[in-house]
Design an enzyme around this catalytic site. Structure first.
Site, PDB file in Angstrom:
ATOM      1  N   CYS A   1      81.664 -85.319 -30.376  1.00 53.54           N
ATOM      2  CA  CYS A   1      83.094 -85.848 -30.858  1.00 53.54           C
ATOM      3  C   CYS A   1      83.642 -87.017 -30.278  1.00 53.54           C
ATOM      4  O   CYS A   1      84.855 -86.880 -29.772  1.00 53.54           O
ATOM      5  CB  CYS A   1      83.901 -84.531 -30.742  1.00 53.54           C
ATOM      6  SG  CYS A   1      84.375 -83.905 -28.945  1.00 53.54           S
TER       7      CYS A   1
ATOM      8  N   ARG B   1      84.390 -70.709 -19.963  1.00 51.26           N
ATOM      9  CA  ARG B   1      84.238 -70.768 -21.712  1.00 51.26           C
ATOM     10  C   ARG B   1      83.251 -70.043 -22.136  1.00 51.26           C
ATOM     11  O   ARG B   1      83.425 -69.517 -23.404  1.00 51.26           O
ATOM     12  CB  ARG B   1      83.471 -72.416 -21.592  1.00 51.26           C
ATOM     13  CG  ARG B   1      84.700 -73.403 -21.378  1.00 51.26           C
ATOM     14  CD  ARG B   1      84.390 -74.935 -21.643  1.00 51.26           C
ATOM     15  NE  ARG B   1      84.010 -75.474 -22.718  1.00 51.26           N
ATOM     16  CZ  ARG B   1      84.710 -75.584 -23.887  1.00 51.26           C
ATOM     17  NH1 ARG B   1      86.024 -75.815 -23.519  1.00 51.26           N
ATOM     18  NH2 ARG B   1      84.391 -76.061 -24.933  1.00 51.26           N
TER      19      ARG B   1
ATOM     20  N   PRO C   1      83.627 -73.310 -27.836  1.00 49.13           N
ATOM     21  CA  PRO C   1      84.229 -72.099 -28.073  1.00 49.13           C
ATOM     22  C   PRO C   1      83.333 -71.191 -29.098  1.00 49.13           C
ATOM     23  O   PRO C   1      83.453 -70.187 -29.195  1.00 49.13           O
ATOM     24  CB  PRO C   1      85.474 -72.155 -28.126  1.00 49.13           C
ATOM     25  CG  PRO C   1      85.643 -73.455 -28.875  1.00 49.13           C
ATOM     26  CD  PRO C   1      84.666 -74.417 -28.114  1.00 49.13           C
TER      27      PRO C   1
ATOM     28  N   GLU D   1      76.200 -71.108 -23.237  1.00 44.49           N
ATOM     29  CA  GLU D   1      77.242 -71.874 -22.830  1.00 44.49           C
ATOM     30  C   GLU D   1      77.111 -71.709 -21.207  1.00 44.49           C
ATOM     31  O   GLU D   1      77.406 -70.423 -20.717  1.00 44.49           O
ATOM     32  CB  GLU D   1      78.526 -71.443 -23.238  1.00 44.49           C
ATOM     33  CG  GLU D   1      79.664 -72.045 -22.573  1.00 44.49           C
ATOM     34  CD  GLU D   1      79.903 -73.559 -22.517  1.00 44.49           C
ATOM     35  OE1 GLU D   1      79.560 -74.263 -23.637  1.00 44.49           O
ATOM     36  OE2 GLU D   1      80.024 -74.037 -21.565  1.00 44.49           O
TER      37      GLU D   1
HETATM   38  N1  SAM Z   1      79.549 -76.399 -30.142  1.00 48.59           N
HETATM   39  C1  SAM Z   1      80.947 -76.114 -29.597  1.00 48.59           C
HETATM   40  C2  SAM Z   1      81.742 -75.323 -30.899  1.00 48.59           C
HETATM   41  O1  SAM Z   1      81.452 -75.830 -32.271  1.00 48.59           O
HETATM   42  O2  SAM Z   1      82.706 -74.644 -30.531  1.00 48.59           O
HETATM   43  C3  SAM Z   1      81.777 -76.934 -28.889  1.00 48.59           C
HETATM   44  C4  SAM Z   1      80.752 -77.429 -27.774  1.00 48.59           C
HETATM   45  S1  SAM Z   1      81.759 -78.561 -26.947  1.00 48.59           S
HETATM   46  C5  SAM Z   1      81.691 -80.054 -27.523  1.00 48.59           C
HETATM   47  C6  SAM Z   1      80.399 -78.860 -25.502  1.00 48.59           C
HETATM   48  C7  SAM Z   1      79.994 -77.744 -24.393  1.00 48.59           C
HETATM   49  O3  SAM Z   1      79.042 -77.859 -23.794  1.00 48.59           O
HETATM   50  C8  SAM Z   1      81.234 -77.300 -23.645  1.00 48.59           C
HETATM   51  O4  SAM Z   1      81.712 -75.766 -23.914  1.00 48.59           O
HETATM   52  C9  SAM Z   1      80.583 -77.369 -22.381  1.00 48.59           C
HETATM   53  O5  SAM Z   1      81.267 -76.422 -21.146  1.00 48.59           O
HETATM   54  C10 SAM Z   1      79.144 -77.141 -22.376  1.00 48.59           C
HETATM   55  N2  SAM Z   1      78.349 -77.679 -21.367  1.00 48.59           N
HETATM   56  C11 SAM Z   1      79.024 -78.586 -20.366  1.00 48.59           C
HETATM   57  N3  SAM Z   1      77.825 -79.143 -19.643  1.00 48.59           N
HETATM   58  C12 SAM Z   1      76.792 -78.477 -20.218  1.00 48.59           C
HETATM   59  C13 SAM Z   1      75.438 -78.481 -19.754  1.00 48.59           C
HETATM   60  N4  SAM Z   1      74.837 -79.117 -18.809  1.00 48.59           N
HETATM   61  N5  SAM Z   1      74.475 -77.840 -20.681  1.00 48.59           N
HETATM   62  C14 SAM Z   1      74.887 -77.480 -21.590  1.00 48.59           C
HETATM   63  N6  SAM Z   1      76.354 -77.315 -22.074  1.00 48.59           N
HETATM   64  C15 SAM Z   1      77.107 -77.929 -21.208  1.00 48.59           C
END
Ligand code: SAM
Length: 467
Positions: free
Chosen positions: A238, A145, A118, A140
């Protein structure tokens, strides 16, 4: 315990933590810690901490060693606070904050946050870049999201950020060897979030861990191709799963060819060292420090980092063309003069006008969900400002209504009510007796209004109002 953890997960953690396991297991009996960071691009630490009304509303306590981050009372609905509405603060897990907290960036850096929603870490990066003259592409790929990410970036009023909605391999075609620093806060099995989001335990399986690891390698190979020689890569998750953490960190060096780099001092102070084939990564555990689980590792691409020189002579940005004189004139009329905005950097796409900072000099043709600041739209020869405009430029337009944080007027404004200028007691109005203006709190813009005949018509977006 809040929910039953899978036996196999517990066994893996026993193996990872040895004697520390029982303290780790006990940490699940404690509620998650809540924290926020201050948006120093909007307000200084001194000004924020001086304000007694804010202190009593947020009941915060500084996080030791962090320059502008605070624990707050978990009972508080922080999203309803005026400082939150004004984009002065961003609520974030204290361990997650650590990842970019001490990261140093060169002057005029181009930075990419590849998995950004987010948006907590994008917010931290954008602030750092506001200080050092750089820009951020916050990406993203998940559409729903991505819209949350856009609204968080908008709330903070940043001018140096563009948001894209693309998969890393598509983005890599547009930005080969382009960025000075890239953050990959990868999608992962989320073991470190089990305490905060107990429902996520149900998704846990070894098969999911292995699938996440495959996806992480894919994302990272695109990330490395977008990094300039000498650039920095930060990898974080995480989760505690070694397949997604140290094994991926080793992959970054051994297969993708980056060098391990030193972690910022603040990280080494809070997190536990995790040895890699070459170098060290760090893991944050809830039984050792206040916060949820987080893994972080720092890398550098071999080579000499070249300095960026931003050009002033751009004719277009992505598919947007420079705005014509008529648009600028209408905008001037709307605000009784122009705000503090470089009109050379106003671009038009259809009827919508954007301010695109000179540092954002390259944008994809498609899938840009926030091209700099959306300043407004042209409707029947009138300029209608967008909320994004008020967040970013509301502090520098002529008509301003400064309301005190605890005032009933501010609370009414945040509920979407109309105010009467003559009845405002806890505020100061400056400007003309009509036209568009911005409500500010501690000098930081919250949202817009239109003043006509003494009535302050509320332009705070419906979806953002306190119910
Ligand atoms: N960095 C964010 C923060 O500090 O608020 C949290 C990121 S969360 C751990 C990982 C994100 O990667 C998710 O929002 C997810 O939808 C996205 N995601 C999923 N598949 C992905 C892909 N193939 N490439 C890049 N992002 C991806």
């Amino acid at each position: 315990m809040f929910t039953e953890l899978p036996e196999e997960f517990k066994n893996r953690m026993r193996l990872q933590l040895g004697a520390g396991y029982s303290a780790f297991a006990q940490s699940f009996e404690q509620p998650p810690v809540r924290a926020f960071s201050l948006n120093t691009a909007a307000i200084s630490v001194e000004h924020f901490e001086e304000c007694a009304a804010v202190r009593s509303e947020l009941r915060y306590e500084r996080i030791p060693g962090m320059s502008h981050s605070y624990y707050y009372d978990p009972e508080l609905h922080i999203g309803r606070c005026s400082c939150h509405h004004a984009g002065m603060i961003y609520s974030q897990d204290p361990a997650a904050m650590l990842v970019v907290e001490g990261l140093s960036l060169p002057k005029n850096a181009r930075v990419l946050d590849l998995c950004a929603a987010p948006g907590g870490k994008s917010v931290q990066l954008a602030q750092k870049l506001a200080d050092t003259g750089g820009m951020l592409i916050s990406n993203e790929p998940d559409k729903s999201r991505n819209s949350i990410l856009c609204s968080n970036i908008e709330r903070m009023g940043f001018k140096n950020v563009a948001v894209t909605c693309m998969y890393p391999d598509e983005l890599a075609k547009i930005y080969p060897a382009y960025f000075d620093a890239i953050l990959v806060d990868a999608p992962c099995s989320g073991e470190g979030m089990f305490r905060k989001y107990p429902e996520s335990v149900e998704q846990w399986s070894i098969a999911n861990i292995n699938n996440c690891a495959i996806r992480q390698k894919d994302i990272l190979s695109s990330a490395v191709s977008m990094l300039k020689p000498g650039g920095k890569l930060v990898y974080s998750t995480c989760t505690y799963a070694p397949e997604e953490d140290e094994e991926i960190a080793d992959h970054i060096c051994d297969i993708l060819g980056l060098e391990s780099a030193d972690a910022p001092e603040i990280v080494t102070g809070y997190a536990v060292a995790v040895p890699l084939n070459s170098g060290t990564a760090y893991r944050f555990y809830p039984h050792i420090s206040k916060g949820e689980g987080q893994f972080m590792a720092y890398f550098r691409k071999p080579g000499e980092l070249s300095e960026n020189v931003f050009s002033d002579n751009l004719r277009s940005a992505g598919n947007k063309k420079k705005a014509d004189r008529e648009c600028i004139r209408l905008m001037e009329e709307t605000f009784n003069g122009l705000p503090d905005i470089d009109t050379e950097r106003i671009f038009k796409y259809g009827d919508v006008l954007y301010f695109i900072d000179r540092r954002i000099e390259r944008l994809p043709e498609k899938n840009v969900t926030k091209a700099g600041v959306c300043i407004g739209s042209m409707e029947k020869k009138r300029f209608i400002p967008h909320h994004d405009f008020f967040s970013a430029f509301g502090g520098s337009i002529k008509n301003r209504l400064e309301l005190s944080p605890e005032s009933s007027e501010l609370s009414a404004y945040l509920h979407g009510e109309e105010l009467r200028l003559s009845q405002v007691q806890n505020g100061i109005y400056s400007g003309y007796d009509k036209g568009f203006g911005a409500v500010t709190v501690l000098g930081v813009p919250v949202g817009g209004f239109k003043l006509a005949g003494g009535r302050i018509k509320n332009h705070y977006p419906k979806g953002l109002r306190n119910l």
